[in-house]
Design a protein around this motif. Structure first.
Motif, PDB file in Angstrom:
ATOM      1  N   THR A 104      -4.863 -12.700  -2.910  1.00  0.00           N
ATOM      2  CA  THR A 104      -5.020 -11.443  -2.184  1.00  0.00           C
ATOM      3  C   THR A 104      -5.569 -11.758  -0.805  1.00  0.00           C
ATOM      4  O   THR A 104      -6.277 -12.750  -0.602  1.00  0.00           O
ATOM      5  CB  THR A 104      -5.983 -10.479  -2.916  1.00  0.00           C
ATOM      6  N   PHE A 105      -5.207 -10.903   0.140  1.00  0.00           N
ATOM      7  CA  PHE A 105      -5.602 -11.081   1.533  1.00  0.00           C
ATOM      8  C   PHE A 105      -6.185  -9.780   2.046  1.00  0.00           C
ATOM      9  O   PHE A 105      -5.727  -8.694   1.682  1.00  0.00           O
ATOM     10  CB  PHE A 105      -4.383 -11.487   2.381  1.00  0.00           C
ATOM     11  N   SER A 113       2.896  -6.126  -1.841  1.00  0.00           N
ATOM     12  CA  SER A 113       2.282  -4.804  -1.725  1.00  0.00           C
ATOM     13  C   SER A 113       1.017  -4.863  -0.886  1.00  0.00           C
ATOM     14  O   SER A 113       0.391  -5.918  -0.729  1.00  0.00           O
ATOM     15  CB  SER A 113       1.952  -4.226  -3.104  1.00  0.00           C
ATOM     16  N   VAL A 114       0.686  -3.696  -0.353  1.00  0.00           N
ATOM     17  CA  VAL A 114      -0.579  -3.509   0.348  1.00  0.00           C
ATOM     18  C   VAL A 114      -1.198  -2.283  -0.293  1.00  0.00           C
ATOM     19  O   VAL A 114      -0.662  -1.172  -0.188  1.00  0.00           O
ATOM     20  CB  VAL A 114      -0.379  -3.280   1.866  1.00  0.00           C
ATOM     21  N   SER A 115      -2.312  -2.509  -1.010  1.00  0.00           N
ATOM     22  CA  SER A 115      -2.977  -1.388  -1.677  1.00  0.00           C
ATOM     23  C   SER A 115      -4.449  -1.699  -1.853  1.00  0.00           C
ATOM     24  O   SER A 115      -4.841  -2.862  -1.956  1.00  0.00           O
ATOM     25  CB  SER A 115      -2.329  -1.102  -3.042  1.00  0.00           C
ATOM     26  N   GLY A 116      -5.258  -0.654  -1.868  1.00  0.00           N
ATOM     27  CA  GLY A 116      -6.686  -0.829  -2.055  1.00  0.00           C
ATOM     28  C   GLY A 116      -7.318  -1.716  -0.993  1.00  0.00           C
ATOM     29  O   GLY A 116      -8.289  -2.419  -1.259  1.00  0.00           O
ATOM     30  N   GLY A 117      -6.761  -1.711   0.211  1.00  0.00           N
ATOM     31  CA  GLY A 117      -7.298  -2.523   1.297  1.00  0.00           C
ATOM     32  C   GLY A 117      -6.970  -4.005   1.182  1.00  0.00           C
ATOM     33  O   GLY A 117      -7.550  -4.822   1.904  1.00  0.00           O
ATOM     34  N   GLY A 153      -1.463  -0.736   4.903  1.00  0.00           N
ATOM     35  CA  GLY A 153      -0.388  -1.415   5.607  1.00  0.00           C
ATOM     36  C   GLY A 153       0.928  -1.244   4.896  1.00  0.00           C
ATOM     37  O   GLY A 153       1.032  -0.526   3.897  1.00  0.00           O
ATOM     38  N   LEU A 154       1.929  -1.934   5.410  1.00  0.00           N
ATOM     39  CA  LEU A 154       3.247  -1.928   4.796  1.00  0.00           C
ATOM     40  C   LEU A 154       3.920  -3.266   5.064  1.00  0.00           C
ATOM     41  O   LEU A 154       3.510  -4.017   5.953  1.00  0.00           O
ATOM     42  CB  LEU A 154       4.100  -0.761   5.302  1.00  0.00           C
TER      43      LEU A 154
END
Length: 152
Positions: free
Chosen positions: A121-122, A107-111, A75-76
């Motif tokens: 974290t979500f 940030s959106v990283s590693g799902g 995502g972004l």
């Protein structure tokens, strides 16, 4: 010895009376200000004149991103909105405000969607994956319009 000097004009205004009078006057101004000077009923919608401009233009859609900018499985973050694409062609929108203490996810990283403040974290569907966040990210209405993701 007592003071026997009369009040000038024989009128006294205590604090309670002054406040009550001010409240009544303010209410009257609001009621008068809300009145309509139009002869048309309030429910009458404006009508377009033949050949004239549309009196009620369509809602302007805000473009958030291009579909190609949002990776599948990622995502972004754009402005105050997180856009994810958990699976190809399936886009979801969420508020970028963490539900723990209101920090902005960054940030959106590693799902995962990550909040820098306290480690919440979500998941890509906005649900809580870990950390102190008590609930999922708030959803944001988005839709795909051609190759763009816009506010709905």
């Amino acid at each position: 010895m007592t003071d026997t000097t009369p009040d000038p004009g024989g009128f006294r205004l205590d604090r309670r009376t002054a406040l009550a009078t001010t409240a009544v006057a303010a209410t009257a101004l609001v009621v008068v200000g809300c009145g309509s000077t139009s002869d048309k009923p309030a429910s009458a919608a404006p009508r377009a004149e033949p050949g004239g401009p549309d009196p009620m233009p369509a809602k302007k859609l805000d473009t958030l991103a291009n579909t190609s900018d949002v990776p599948v499985g990622g995502g972004l973050i754009t402005g105050g909105t997180v856009i994810t694409q958990p699976s190809a062609g399936s886009f979801q929108g969420f508020s970028a405000t963490c539900t723990h203490l209101g920090c902005q996810v960054n940030s959106v990283s590693g799902g995962l969607i990550r909040c820098p403040c306290h480690g919440s974290t979500f998941n890509l569907d906005g649900s809580v994956a870990g950390g102190p966040a008590p609930r999922a990210l708030d959803p944001r209405a988005i839709r795909v319009d051609g190759d763009q993701i816009v506010t709905a």
